[in-house]
Design a protein around this motif. Structure first.
Motif, PDB file in Angstrom:
ATOM      1  N   ASN A  64       0.816  -1.205   0.000  1.00 37.36           N
ATOM      2  CA  ASN A  64       0.000   0.000   0.000  1.00 37.36           C
ATOM      3  C   ASN A  64       0.853   1.260   0.000  1.00 37.36           C
ATOM      4  N   GLY A  65       1.970   1.238   0.732  1.00 37.00           N
ATOM      5  CA  GLY A  65       2.742   2.458   0.910  1.00 37.00           C
ATOM      6  C   GLY A  65       3.877   2.660  -0.071  1.00 37.00           C
ATOM      7  N   ARG A  66       4.323   1.582  -0.755  1.00 41.55           N
ATOM      8  CA  ARG A  66       5.504   1.692  -1.606  1.00 41.55           C
ATOM      9  C   ARG A  66       5.262   1.224  -3.035  1.00 41.55           C
ATOM     10  N   VAL A  67       4.633   0.060  -3.169  1.00 41.60           N
ATOM     11  CA  VAL A  67       4.473  -0.518  -4.497  1.00 41.60           C
ATOM     12  C   VAL A  67       3.573   0.345  -5.375  1.00 41.60           C
TER      13      VAL A  67
ATOM     14  N   VAL B 160      -7.532   9.311   9.045  1.00 41.62           N
ATOM     15  CA  VAL B 160      -8.435   8.906  10.124  1.00 41.62           C
ATOM     16  C   VAL B 160      -8.568   7.392  10.131  1.00 41.62           C
ATOM     17  N   LEU B 161      -8.765   6.819   8.941  1.00 42.32           N
ATOM     18  CA  LEU B 161      -8.896   5.366   8.828  1.00 42.32           C
ATOM     19  C   LEU B 161      -7.621   4.665   9.282  1.00 42.32           C
ATOM     20  N   THR B 162      -6.473   5.233   8.915  1.00 49.58           N
ATOM     21  CA  THR B 162      -5.196   4.624   9.296  1.00 49.58           C
ATOM     22  C   THR B 162      -5.020   4.604  10.803  1.00 49.58           C
ATOM     23  N   TYR B 163      -5.371   5.701  11.478  1.00 47.11           N
ATOM     24  CA  TYR B 163      -5.267   5.745  12.937  1.00 47.11           C
ATOM     25  C   TYR B 163      -6.177   4.703  13.586  1.00 47.11           C
ATOM     26  N   VAL B 164      -7.415   4.622  13.128  1.00 53.93           N
ATOM     27  CA  VAL B 164      -8.344   3.643  13.686  1.00 53.93           C
ATOM     28  C   VAL B 164      -7.827   2.226  13.457  1.00 53.93           C
TER      29      VAL B 164
ATOM     30  N   ARG C  64      -4.153 -12.342  18.204  1.00 54.39           N
ATOM     31  CA  ARG C  64      -4.918 -12.557  16.970  1.00 54.39           C
ATOM     32  C   ARG C  64      -4.183 -11.889  15.810  1.00 54.39           C
ATOM     33  N   THR C  65      -2.876 -12.109  15.803  1.00 53.70           N
ATOM     34  CA  THR C  65      -2.019 -11.457  14.819  1.00 53.70           C
ATOM     35  C   THR C  65      -2.379 -11.855  13.391  1.00 53.70           C
ATOM     36  N   TRP C  66      -2.757 -13.116  13.194  1.00 57.45           N
ATOM     37  CA  TRP C  66      -3.050 -13.563  11.835  1.00 57.45           C
ATOM     38  C   TRP C  66      -4.284 -12.878  11.262  1.00 57.45           C
ATOM     39  N   THR C  67      -5.186 -12.401  12.123  1.00 53.99           N
ATOM     40  CA  THR C  67      -6.329 -11.628  11.635  1.00 53.99           C
ATOM     41  C   THR C  67      -5.841 -10.353  10.960  1.00 53.99           C
ATOM     42  N   VAL C  68      -4.889  -9.677  11.613  1.00 49.74           N
ATOM     43  CA  VAL C  68      -4.310  -8.457  11.048  1.00 49.74           C
ATOM     44  C   VAL C  68      -3.533  -8.779   9.777  1.00 49.74           C
ATOM     45  N   THR C  69      -2.789  -9.869   9.808  1.00 51.48           N
ATOM     46  CA  THR C  69      -1.959 -10.237   8.666  1.00 51.48           C
ATOM     47  C   THR C  69      -2.805 -10.574   7.439  1.00 51.48           C
ATOM     48  N   ARG C  70      -3.864 -11.362   7.635  1.00 46.70           N
ATOM     49  CA  ARG C  70      -4.733 -11.709   6.501  1.00 46.70           C
ATOM     50  C   ARG C  70      -5.387 -10.464   5.900  1.00 46.70           C
ATOM     51  N   THR C  71      -5.751  -9.525   6.762  1.00 43.71           N
ATOM     52  CA  THR C  71      -6.356  -8.281   6.279  1.00 43.71           C
ATOM     53  C   THR C  71      -5.365  -7.476   5.442  1.00 43.71           C
ATOM     54  N   SER C  72      -4.132  -7.395   5.919  1.00 44.07           N
ATOM     55  CA  SER C  72      -3.104  -6.667   5.169  1.00 44.07           C
ATOM     56  C   SER C  72      -2.800  -7.351   3.844  1.00 44.07           C
ATOM     57  N   LEU C  73      -2.816  -8.684   3.837  1.00 44.65           N
ATOM     58  CA  LEU C  73      -2.578  -9.413   2.592  1.00 44.65           C
ATOM     59  C   LEU C  73      -3.683  -9.135   1.572  1.00 44.65           C
TER      60      LEU C  73
ATOM     61  N   CYS D 293      -8.516   0.725  -0.179  1.00 45.34           N
ATOM     62  CA  CYS D 293      -7.825  -0.291   0.630  1.00 45.34           C
ATOM     63  C   CYS D 293      -7.930   0.019   2.119  1.00 45.34           C
ATOM     64  N   GLU D 294      -7.782   1.293   2.492  1.00 44.83           N
ATOM     65  CA  GLU D 294      -7.871   1.663   3.905  1.00 44.83           C
ATOM     66  C   GLU D 294      -9.280   1.448   4.451  1.00 44.83           C
ATOM     67  N   VAL D 295     -10.296   1.724   3.640  1.00 51.31           N
ATOM     68  CA  VAL D 295     -11.673   1.469   4.075  1.00 51.31           C
ATOM     69  C   VAL D 295     -11.873  -0.026   4.327  1.00 51.31           C
ATOM     70  N   VAL D 296     -11.408  -0.854   3.399  1.00 56.96           N
ATOM     71  CA  VAL D 296     -11.554  -2.304   3.550  1.00 56.96           C
ATOM     72  C   VAL D 296     -10.848  -2.797   4.812  1.00 56.96           C
ATOM     73  N   VAL D 297      -9.599  -2.356   5.008  1.00 57.59           N
ATOM     74  CA  VAL D 297      -8.828  -2.786   6.178  1.00 57.59           C
ATOM     75  C   VAL D 297      -9.500  -2.355   7.478  1.00 57.59           C
ATOM     76  N   THR D 298      -9.921  -1.098   7.550  1.00 56.19           N
ATOM     77  CA  THR D 298     -10.521  -0.583   8.776  1.00 56.19           C
ATOM     78  C   THR D 298     -11.816  -1.304   9.111  1.00 56.19           C
TER      79      THR D 298
END
Length: 506
Positions: A226-229, A335-339, A352-361, A398-403
């Protein structure tokens, strides 16, 4: 976790970041003006390209350290030496891979040289993030605050010199490398003194730590998409001028992320300790954290969105006015990024780290696909800054989906009645101020004139403060209490034994 210690550490880190962000902001204004959209676009592309590769070198260790070393103080000694050796080898391989890709794409020699040098900077930057995480986990941030300021002064001074002398493009990397090398030497000293960090090779412990850090590593690599590619794709599918437009307004919008490092450095260790001692406190930190980031980020985001043309004209010049709509598109993202940051930290602390990881993927897959689909037609439809607008829209989606996913994963524990009331009142105030802003435009305060645009924003600000206090979205008594705590942060605590975190570590 001692809340007063956390507050003091946050204030110390925040104070140093205010200085470093002030210098960074000055550079973000200076560089686009001097380099122009095309050269600035080449610099931003090289920076994003090298960052996308070198995110792999962090291995997720900085997040892992904040979570685990916060409750096991000696754990870092078991794996640090082995992971450092692996990082050096990986960095050499990444430099070679970057060179091969750039030659295959036919990038100009000066852009290739700049990207490779920025790759060296990225290695030290990632290493320093790991060393800083050790100090955060041990709650020793005084020297770290000094390091931030010294590093940014060296970086800023060197960069100004390079720009004033009109040095070739690759020289832009020199101040970054020099500042990070100095910072690395200082942080090595601090970690040895305050955390007893030792360089020893323990293969089994290194493998164990890397395995446990795998979800953090995957999450960090996915976030890099999201931030580089996106910047790399924009430069390849569009052109470097589009990257210049995008990078210039991102530099303005990125200043709203002042709290992001503090949240990452302080919140996860604090939540990890709370999760181990009190579920009630664990939930309370989450709810008040979400309430706090909404209250702080909303007005800044609103000011960026309403005054996009004024900010671009004032800070980076008329040459970048085509990118003003891009700034407006980027503004709500923070705002979405902070939340998402607060919710992600809570889920990690709750194991529940894998929840965060799957969302980022998911976001990592969605981001390049949307960029590839949207950039070409937006360039045709909108002309200059059309590609940058497509990249901003992609990032927002992407930020809306992640949040949404992260908040849903936590469920009802994320918001209580008080938090929802603050959110609703703040959104209502934002809508009212937007109406005031549009009315002022009809009355003659046109944003196409710089002075009138600034006057319009001042009126918007006064309206926001008045309404936010009138509705009670921000509680005056709590603001005064926070000020009182900050003012008294240097008073010594009563000697009643070690804090709970140190007692558990012992």
């Amino acid at each position: 976790m001692d809340a007063h210690t956390t507050l003091r550490n946050a204030v110390k880190l925040g104070g140093s970041l205010m200085v470093t962000y002030g210098i960074a902001f000055a550079l973000q204004v200076l560089m686009p003006r001097i380099l122009g959209p095309t050269n600035y676009g080449q610099y931003n592309w090289a920076n994003g390209f090298s960052g996308a590769f070198f995110v792999l070198s962090a291995m997720g260790l900085d997040v892992y350290i904040r979570k685990e070393v916060a409750v096991r103080r000696e754990h870092a000694n078991e794996f640090f030496g082995g992971t450092l050796l692996l990082q050096v080898g990986l960095a050499l391989g990444l430099i070679g891979a970057m060179l091969w890709v750039m030659r295959a794409e036919g990038e100009p020699p000066e852009v290739q040289a700049l990207a490779l040098l920025l790759g060296t900077y990225q290695f030290f930057f990632r290493l320093n993030a790991i060393l800083a995480a050790v100090l955060h986990a041990h709650e020793k941030v005084d020297g770290l605050s000094v390091a931030h300021v010294v590093m940014k002064c060296l970086n800023g001074g060197g960069l100004v010199l390079v720009l004033v002398l009109g040095a070739p493009l690759p020289w832009l990397a020199a101040p970054f490398i020099g500042a990070e090398v100095v910072k690395a030497a200082f942080l090595f000293h601090l970690t040895r003194e305050h955390a007893g960090l030792k360089l020893r090779l323990d293969v089994r412990s290194t493998v164990t730590a890397l395995t446990a850090a795998l979800p953090f590593f995957i999450n960090e690599a996915a976030l890099a998409t999201n931030g580089r590619v996106d910047v790399s794709i924009l430069g390849l599918v569009g052109n470097k001028t589009e990257v210049g437009y995008y990078g210039a307004v991102w530099g303005i919008a990125g200043m709203t992320m002042l709290l992001s490092p503090i949240l990452s450095w302080v919140l996860l260790p604090m939540m990890s300790r709370a999760a181990a001692s009190s579920q009630e406190e664990f939930t309370r930190i989450l709810r008040r954290g979400l309430e706090g980031v909404v209250s702080v980020s909303m007005p800044v985001t609103l000011a960026l969105a309403l005054g996009a043309e004024t900010w671009v004209r004032l800070l980076i010049g008329e040459e970048y006015l085509p990118a003003a709509p891009v700034l407006r598109l980027l503004a709500p993202i923070f705002v979405l990024t902070y939340v998402a940051t607060v919710c992600g930290s809570w889920l990690m602390a709750a194991n529940r780290t894998w929840t965060v990881t799957r969302t980022s993927l998911l976001a990592a897959v969605l981001n390049p696909v949307l960029n590839l689909l949207l950039i070409p037609p937006f360039l045709r439809w909108l002309g200059p800054a059309g590609g940058a607008s497509a990249t901003a829209i992609t990032l927002a989606i992407c930020e809306v989906v992640v949040t949404v996913i992260l908040v849903s994963a936590i469920g009802s524990r994320a918001w209580d009645v008080r938090g929802l009331a603050v959110l609703g009142k703040t959104l209502g105030v934002c809508a009212a101020v937007t109406a005031v802003h549009l009315l002022l435009g009809r009355l003659g305060l046109d944003s196409r004139d710089l002075v009138r645009g600034l006057a319009r924003l001042v009126v918007d600000g006064l309206a926001y403060v008045s309404l936010i206090l009138l509705t009670g979205a921000v509680r005056k008594d709590e603001v005064l209490e926070l000020v009182r705590k900050v003012r008294d942060r240097r008073k010594p605590r009563a000697a009643s034994g070690p804090p709970p975190s140190e007692a558990r570590a012992a």
